[in-house]
Design a protein around this motif. Structure first.
Motif, mmCIF file in Angstrom:
data_model
loop_
_atom_site.group_PDB
_atom_site.id
_atom_site.type_symbol
_atom_site.label_atom_id
_atom_site.label_comp_id
_atom_site.label_asym_id
_atom_site.label_seq_id
_atom_site.Cartn_x
_atom_site.Cartn_y
_atom_site.Cartn_z
ATOM 1 N N MET A 55 0.833 -1.204 0.000
ATOM 2 C CA MET A 55 0.000 0.000 0.000
ATOM 3 C C MET A 55 0.871 1.260 0.000
ATOM 4 S SD MET A 55 -3.115 -1.092 -0.034
ATOM 5 C CE MET A 55 -2.323 -2.307 -1.078
ATOM 6 N N SER A 56 1.950 1.203 0.765
ATOM 7 C CA SER A 56 2.859 2.352 0.838
ATOM 8 C C SER A 56 3.506 2.617 -0.517
ATOM 9 C CB SER A 56 3.936 2.087 1.898
ATOM 10 O OG SER A 56 4.883 3.127 1.924
ATOM 11 N N PHE A 57 3.858 1.543 -1.223
ATOM 12 C CA PHE A 57 4.494 1.685 -2.530
ATOM 13 C C PHE A 57 3.552 2.330 -3.546
ATOM 14 C CE2 PHE A 57 5.142 0.118 -6.816
ATOM 15 C CZ PHE A 57 6.479 0.412 -7.035
ATOM 16 N N MET A 58 2.291 1.958 -3.480
ATOM 17 C CA MET A 58 1.337 2.428 -4.480
ATOM 18 C C MET A 58 1.104 3.933 -4.418
ATOM 19 S SD MET A 58 0.352 -0.199 -6.289
ATOM 20 C CE MET A 58 -1.197 0.295 -7.025
ATOM 21 N N GLY A 59 1.322 4.539 -3.271
ATOM 22 C CA GLY A 59 1.130 5.975 -3.156
ATOM 23 C C GLY A 59 -0.270 6.337 -2.684
ATOM 24 N N ASP A 60 -0.522 7.633 -2.562
ATOM 25 C CA ASP A 60 -1.803 8.119 -2.066
ATOM 26 C C ASP A 60 -2.926 7.741 -3.028
ATOM 27 O OD1 ASP A 60 -3.415 9.940 -0.254
ATOM 28 O OD2 ASP A 60 -3.748 10.875 -2.209
ATOM 29 N N PRO A 61 -3.976 7.036 -2.561
ATOM 30 C CA PRO A 61 -5.032 6.574 -3.478
ATOM 31 C C PRO A 61 -5.801 7.710 -4.148
ATOM 32 C CG PRO A 61 -5.678 6.249 -1.183
ATOM 33 C CD PRO A 61 -4.236 6.613 -1.170
ATOM 34 N N ALA A 62 -6.021 8.800 -3.440
ATOM 35 C CA ALA A 62 -6.738 9.924 -4.033
ATOM 36 C C ALA A 62 -5.929 10.523 -5.180
ATOM 37 C CB ALA A 62 -7.037 10.981 -2.979
ATOM 38 N N GLU A 63 -4.617 10.623 -5.001
ATOM 39 C CA GLU A 63 -3.759 11.190 -6.046
ATOM 40 C C GLU A 63 -3.700 10.259 -7.254
ATOM 41 O OE1 GLU A 63 0.739 13.036 -6.610
ATOM 42 O OE2 GLU A 63 0.104 12.206 -4.677
ATOM 43 N N VAL A 64 -3.597 8.941 -6.986
ATOM 44 C CA VAL A 64 -3.609 7.972 -8.081
ATOM 45 C C VAL A 64 -4.901 8.092 -8.867
ATOM 46 C CG1 VAL A 64 -3.672 5.509 -8.659
ATOM 47 C CG2 VAL A 64 -2.052 6.341 -6.941
ATOM 48 N N GLY A 65 -6.035 8.195 -8.152
ATOM 49 C CA GLY A 65 -7.332 8.324 -8.809
ATOM 50 C C GLY A 65 -7.431 9.573 -9.654
ATOM 51 N N ARG A 66 -6.954 10.700 -9.138
ATOM 52 C CA ARG A 66 -7.018 11.955 -9.899
ATOM 53 C C ARG A 66 -6.157 11.883 -11.156
ATOM 54 N NH1 ARG A 66 -7.149 14.170 -4.571
ATOM 55 N NH2 ARG A 66 -4.885 14.415 -4.568
ATOM 56 N N GLU A 67 -4.977 11.278 -11.027
ATOM 57 C CA GLU A 67 -4.109 11.157 -12.197
ATOM 58 C C GLU A 67 -4.738 10.253 -13.256
ATOM 59 O OE1 GLU A 67 -1.250 12.634 -13.032
ATOM 60 O OE2 GLU A 67 -1.541 13.900 -11.282
ATOM 61 N N LEU A 68 -5.371 9.180 -12.823
ATOM 62 C CA LEU A 68 -6.061 8.302 -13.768
ATOM 63 C C LEU A 68 -7.200 9.031 -14.460
ATOM 64 C CD1 LEU A 68 -6.244 4.929 -11.799
ATOM 65 C CD2 LEU A 68 -5.103 5.294 -13.985
ATOM 66 N N ASP A 69 -7.952 9.823 -13.698
ATOM 67 C CA ASP A 69 -9.118 10.516 -14.243
ATOM 68 C C ASP A 69 -8.716 11.498 -15.338
ATOM 69 O OD1 ASP A 69 -11.995 10.642 -13.963
ATOM 70 O OD2 ASP A 69 -11.720 12.722 -13.318
ATOM 71 N N LYS A 70 -7.507 12.065 -15.226
ATOM 72 C CA LYS A 70 -7.046 13.011 -16.229
ATOM 73 C C LYS A 70 -6.804 12.350 -17.590
ATOM 74 C CE LYS A 70 -4.612 15.980 -12.894
ATOM 75 N NZ LYS A 70 -3.279 16.446 -12.458
ATOM 76 N N GLN A 71 -6.671 11.030 -17.588
ATOM 77 C CA GLN A 71 -6.359 10.338 -18.835
ATOM 78 C C GLN A 71 -7.589 10.071 -19.700
ATOM 79 O OE1 GLN A 71 -3.081 10.009 -19.343
ATOM 80 N NE2 GLN A 71 -2.933 10.976 -17.313
ATOM 81 N N TYR A 72 -8.773 10.472 -19.225
ATOM 82 C CA TYR A 72 -9.996 10.148 -19.941
ATOM 83 C C TYR A 72 -10.799 11.380 -20.375
ATOM 84 C CZ TYR A 72 -9.179 5.381 -18.447
ATOM 85 O OH TYR A 72 -8.625 4.157 -18.247
ATOM 86 N N PRO A 73 -10.170 12.433 -20.908
ATOM 87 C CA PRO A 73 -10.942 13.594 -21.342
ATOM 88 C C PRO A 73 -11.706 13.352 -22.636
ATOM 89 C CG PRO A 73 -8.634 13.900 -21.869
ATOM 90 C CD PRO A 73 -8.721 12.629 -21.087
ATOM 91 N N LEU A 74 -11.167 12.480 -23.521
ATOM 92 C CA LEU A 74 -11.808 12.194 -24.812
ATOM 93 C C LEU A 74 -12.016 10.690 -24.951
ATOM 94 C CD1 LEU A 74 -9.703 14.529 -27.114
ATOM 95 C CD2 LEU A 74 -11.995 14.952 -26.236
ATOM 96 N N ARG A 75 -13.241 10.289 -25.230
ATOM 97 C CA ARG A 75 -13.554 8.863 -25.269
ATOM 98 C C ARG A 75 -12.792 8.123 -26.363
ATOM 99 N NH1 ARG A 75 -14.381 7.101 -21.365
ATOM 100 N NH2 ARG A 75 -16.007 8.585 -20.872
ATOM 101 N N TRP A 76 -12.497 8.798 -27.482
ATOM 102 C CA TRP A 76 -11.840 8.090 -28.577
ATOM 103 C C TRP A 76 -10.404 7.709 -28.252
ATOM 104 C CZ3 TRP A 76 -7.505 10.264 -30.744
ATOM 105 C CH2 TRP A 76 -7.296 11.605 -30.503
ATOM 106 N N LEU A 77 -9.854 8.283 -27.208
ATOM 107 C CA LEU A 77 -8.490 7.932 -26.827
ATOM 108 C C LEU A 77 -8.413 6.608 -26.072
ATOM 109 C CD1 LEU A 77 -7.109 11.374 -25.616
ATOM 110 C CD2 LEU A 77 -6.570 10.180 -27.733
ATOM 111 N N VAL A 78 -9.563 6.122 -25.629
ATOM 112 C CA VAL A 78 -9.583 4.898 -24.832
ATOM 113 C C VAL A 78 -9.781 3.709 -25.758
ATOM 114 C CG1 VAL A 78 -10.662 3.698 -22.903
ATOM 115 C CG2 VAL A 78 -10.610 6.193 -22.933
ATOM 116 N N LEU A 79 -8.739 2.979 -26.028
ATOM 117 C CA LEU A 79 -8.792 1.877 -26.994
ATOM 118 C C LEU A 79 -8.877 0.544 -26.269
ATOM 119 C CD1 LEU A 79 -6.052 3.161 -29.448
ATOM 120 C CD2 LEU A 79 -8.524 3.493 -29.558
ATOM 121 N N GLY A 80 -10.011 0.298 -25.657
ATOM 122 C CA GLY A 80 -10.260 -1.002 -25.037
ATOM 123 C C GLY A 80 -9.351 -1.275 -23.858
#
Length: 241
Positions: A55-80
């Motif tokens: 858990m310590s290695f993975m980092g702060d869960p809220a920060e991980v979640g926010r960084e992941l959320d930034k990767q989905y601004p446009l649906r066409w970028l998500v290729l399965g």
């Protein structure tokens, strides 16, 4: 904080993903944590401490979640699922400093689409496979098998890649050197191990061996560092000579 709570806190910060993407991200993060826990247990940690360190290695869960959320601004970028897995791994790497970008890319693609770096098309006398053999912390994946009629003899050839069990991890440099391909009689003839391309994230190669009429499989063997691991690989066509 336990694994379930960690994953739920990561997912709570996702706003732009579909239900299917959310489920895929949940599975990928949980699998990533599981890999770290297993590695720590192998190093001698008890299960509870291994989970805490993971858990310590993975980092702060809220920060991980926010960084992941930034990767989905446009649906066409998500290729399965390929995009989902790669996004998770790269976000975790960005926050932890673990691994190198291109090594991570090759490590993930070797799991999902191993033939993407192999310009060899599967011939009519061959077949696509998805067979895996675990060697310590590494995986050997056989994704292609062919049988070639060379006149007086026939040769079976496999295409394979190797990668670390943890996405983005470094595959052992010595793994290739310990691999061999045997026919049903345990013979190693016409050996051809080609370390053609790859990096620390994933290595690619080919192995071949002479086969005889009646042979239905070959055996991939790893021997080294006190380990002896093997896997039977079915031949895609009948051997005729």
């Amino acid at each position: 904080m336990d694994r379930r709570t960690y994953v739920e806190q990561v997912l709570a910060n996702l706003r732009r993903v579909t239900p299917d993407e959310r489920a895929a991200i949940r599975d990928e993060i949980d699998g990533h944590i599981e890999d770290h826990i297993c590695d720590l247990i192998e190093l001698g940690y008890d299960e509870k401490l291994a989970e805490e360190r993971a858990m310590s290695f993975m980092g702060d869960p809220a920060e991980v979640g926010r960084e992941l959320d930034k990767q989905y601004p446009l649906r066409w970028l998500v290729l399965g699922r390929v995009a989902v897995v790669l996004t998770v791994v790269l976000c975790i790497q960005a926050l932890t400093g673990f691994g190198i970008l291109f090594h991570a890319r090759d490590s993930v693609m070797a799991r999902l689409v191993p033939s993407w770096r192999d310009d060899t098309e599967v011939a009519e006398n061959g077949a696509e496979l998805s067979m895996r053999m675990t060697v310590g912390n590494d995986i050997v994946r056989v994704y292609r098998a062919e049988v070639w009629d060379l006149g007086p003899t026939s040769v079976a050839e496999i295409g394979f890649c190797t990668y670390d069990r943890i996405p983005g991890g470094i595959v052992s440099e010595e793994l290739m050197n310990g691999l061999r391909l045997e026919n049903q009689r345990g013979e190693v003839k016409d050996r051809n191990s080609v370390r053609s391309y790859g990096n620390w994230g994933a290595e690619y190669g080919e192995l071949s061996v002479e086969v005889a009429p009646g042979d239905t499989y070959v055996v991939l063997v790893y021997e080294g560092y006190g380990r002896n691991v093997s896997m039977e690989i079915p031949l895609p066509v009948e051997v005729t000579s």
